[in-house]
Design an enzyme around this catalytic site. Structure first.
Site, short mmCIF file in Angstrom:
data_model
loop_
_atom_site.label_atom_id
_atom_site.label_comp_id
_atom_site.label_asym_id
_atom_site.label_seq_id
_atom_site.Cartn_x
_atom_site.Cartn_y
_atom_site.Cartn_z
N HIS A 178 0.82 -1.22 0.00
CA HIS A 178 0.00 0.00 0.00
C HIS A 178 0.85 1.27 0.00
CE1 HIS A 178 0.41 -0.56 4.37
NE2 HIS A 178 0.31 0.75 4.43
N LYS A 182 0.47 5.51 -2.08
CA LYS A 182 0.48 6.82 -1.43
C LYS A 182 0.79 7.91 -2.47
CE LYS A 182 1.78 5.27 3.18
NZ LYS A 182 0.71 5.79 4.01
N GLU A 216 6.99 4.88 13.56
CA GLU A 216 5.64 4.77 14.11
C GLU A 216 5.69 5.05 15.60
OE1 GLU A 216 3.20 1.41 12.16
OE2 GLU A 216 5.28 0.77 12.05
N HIS A 240 7.99 -2.40 2.20
CA HIS A 240 7.79 -0.95 2.07
C HIS A 240 9.09 -0.17 1.87
CE1 HIS A 240 3.88 -2.11 3.27
NE2 HIS A 240 4.10 -2.13 4.57
#
Ligand code: NAP
Length: 483
Positions: A178, A182, A216, A240
């Site tokens: 995903h 972006k 994060e 990623h």
């Protein structure tokens, strides 16, 4: 500026795992947004599926609840949502058994785009592909979408690829990362290949190093069992961060087509040097006052899984020889912040007296929280009384540049529409995933063989001391996490 919406062809999208977390939080809200902006033709249908017994009406109700919870309210939402829910159907299927497949066959139409989204655990991917094939539901033009994780090492990724390719052609398989959906990640390609300013400087002669950070602030949060088997390397770097590295380092493709772009990405992965243990810092967050440690969160008091990793990576080709890429990602860090920072070399000489060393420009592509692009430059301090210099940023936030009403699309809604359009550019090809595992596998194997233990770091910090040293010993510094 209002973004242009190009409607897609009529489709039947079968969403396996429709009662699951990802479907409720991302996929169904994403589809609703595409409906809201008018991209979905009247003939489009979404068929939810899972083992849970329910009828179409109950699925509509649960989808309504999810969309109300996970999308912002708007004046017309109730009306639009009611129209969207009419597109929904539901079929109970236990994908590990024979139950439900014929019911599914009955609701699918022959003359529309057919897509199967596998939002279920990866152990079910090959089973579902096989059953779709056996039951004749997979037509030559059908698409199959698979979620991460795509394997946990090279062998399992190969086996998964073989299972999917036994039933589908590569051009039908959409492996989701995903991050590629972006907006800013795609903007990186636009920035590099639609402007003449940057590309001549985009090489080892002018770029000192590149930093890629995906930080994060949250911990493991309910995913302990999965995460402890995985760790930051498998969960974040292999997919990623490698993808972000590829888009930053790749050669310009000759055209913007799926295979031209993915060919260039594979070349980057294949050019990655093996990483020496001394170029890696692993970390695991300890407890803080009032908060649990990583080991508490995963329920494993002797876990040696990393919740943080930083590494120095070399792309061994002409463009990047001598320019390291530093990657870092972790949980429970100071802030939720993701960016790619291209740090240019310092000016070779200063003509200004008493200003000290001039620092190079830094181009920052921000992925989250506020997507945008920033260029650090040095300018003169305003006013008379001698020439003093200051560093300022040319800041391009998408909302400012494109109009305040531009809503950032979620990555999932873009990717799911790309599936319907048949555009694989932003999806990982099978050989790409395998190449990434082939690079990562020896690193993990070495940890296992040597019993490597991650260093402890404080929650709310920027990771363990060892990660800072990785940069310091090269005379460089990480960019600050958290503004
Ligand atoms: P989840 O909440 O556990 O949902 C799993 C879904 O699979 C449920 O709808 C479940 O429904 C269905 N299912 C399980 N066994 C089944 C079977 N035998 N036959 C038919 N349906 C079955 O998982 P999730 O978090 O949504 O994750 C789904 C996938 O996305 C996983 O591969 C995960 O790694 C990936 N992913 C998730 C996230 C996230 O944020 N959640 C992010 C990235 C990737 P029933 O129990 O009703 O059958």
């Amino acid at each position: 500026m209002v973004s242009r919406v190009i409607p897609v062809d009529p489709f039947d999208l079968v969403l396996f795992g429709a009662t699951g977390d990802l479907a409720k939080r991302k996929i169904l809200p994403g589809l609703f947004h595409r409906f809201e902006v008018g991209q979905m033709p009247p003939e489009a249908r979404i068929i939810g599926s899972a083992r849970t017994e329910m009828d179409a009406e109950a699925f509509r109700q649960s989808t309504k609840d999810a969309i109300e919870e996970f999308t912002p309210d708007s004046p017309n939402r109730a009306k639009t949502l009611a129209a969207f829910l009419e597109r929904l159907d539901y079929v109970t299927v236990d994908v590990s058994s024979d139950q439900g497949w014929q019911d599914l066959a009955q609701v699918l139409r022959p003359d529309v785009v057919r897509a199967f989204y596998l939002s279920v655990g990866p152990s079910l991917f090959a089973d579902i592909a096989g059953r779709l094939h056996e039951c004749g539901l997979a037509t030559p033009d059908s698409r199959i979408v698979v979620e991460k994780p795509f394997g946990r090492d090279l062998a399992s990724a190969r086996a998964l690829n073989e299972g999917l390719r036994a039933c589908f052609e590569e051009h039908q398989i959409y492996r989701i990362d995903h991050y590629l959906g972006k907006e800013t990640v795609q903007n990186l390609m636009a920035l590099r290949f639609a402007n003449s300013l940057f590309e001549p400087l985009w090489n080892a002669t002018h770029v000192d190093h590149v930093q890629i950070t995906v930080a994060e602030s949250i911990g493991i949060d309910g995913r302990g069992a999965y995460y402890d088997q995985s760790g930051a390397m498998r969960d974040m770097v292999q997919n990623h961060l490698v993808q972000l590295l590829c888009l930053t380092a790749m050669e310009p493709p000759s055209k913007f087509t799926p295979n031209a772009v993915r060919d260039e990405k594979v070349k980057v992965i294949e050019a990655l040097d093996p990483v020496e243990p001394a170029d890696i810092a692993r970390g695991q967050y300890r407890a803080d006052t009032g908060g649990d440690s990583y080991r508490d969160h995963v329920g494993n008091s002797s876990s040696s899984t990393e919740s943080f990793i930083a590494m120095k990576v070399s792309v061994a080709n002409w463009r990047w020889s001598g320019t390291p890429f530093y990657l870092r990602t972790g949980k429970r860090l100071r802030a939720r912040e993701s960016e790619i920072a291209v740090v240019f070399r310092d000016p070779p000489h200063t003509i200004f007296p008493n200003v000290g060393r001039l620092r190079g420009n830094v181009l920052v592509i921000r992925l989250q929280p506020d997507e945008g692009i920033t260029l650090r430059t040095t300018i003169k301090d305003p006013g008379p009384g001698g020439l003093r210099l200051s560093e300022v940023s040319l800041d391009m936030s998408f909302a400012d540049a494109l109009g305040a009403d531009v809503r950032q699309q979620d990555a999932y809604e873009r990717l799911v529409m790309d599936v319907i359009r048949g555009d694989q550019t932003l999806f990982m090809r099978g050989d790409e995933v395998e190449a990434a595992w082939a690079w990562v596998d020896p690193i993990i194997r070495n940890w296992e063989e040597t019993g490597d233990q991650p260093a402890a770091y404080d929650p709310g910090s920027s990771g363990p001391e060892e990660a800072l040293m990785l940069m310091h010993r090269d005379g460089r510094r990480w960019r600050h996490i958290g503004g």
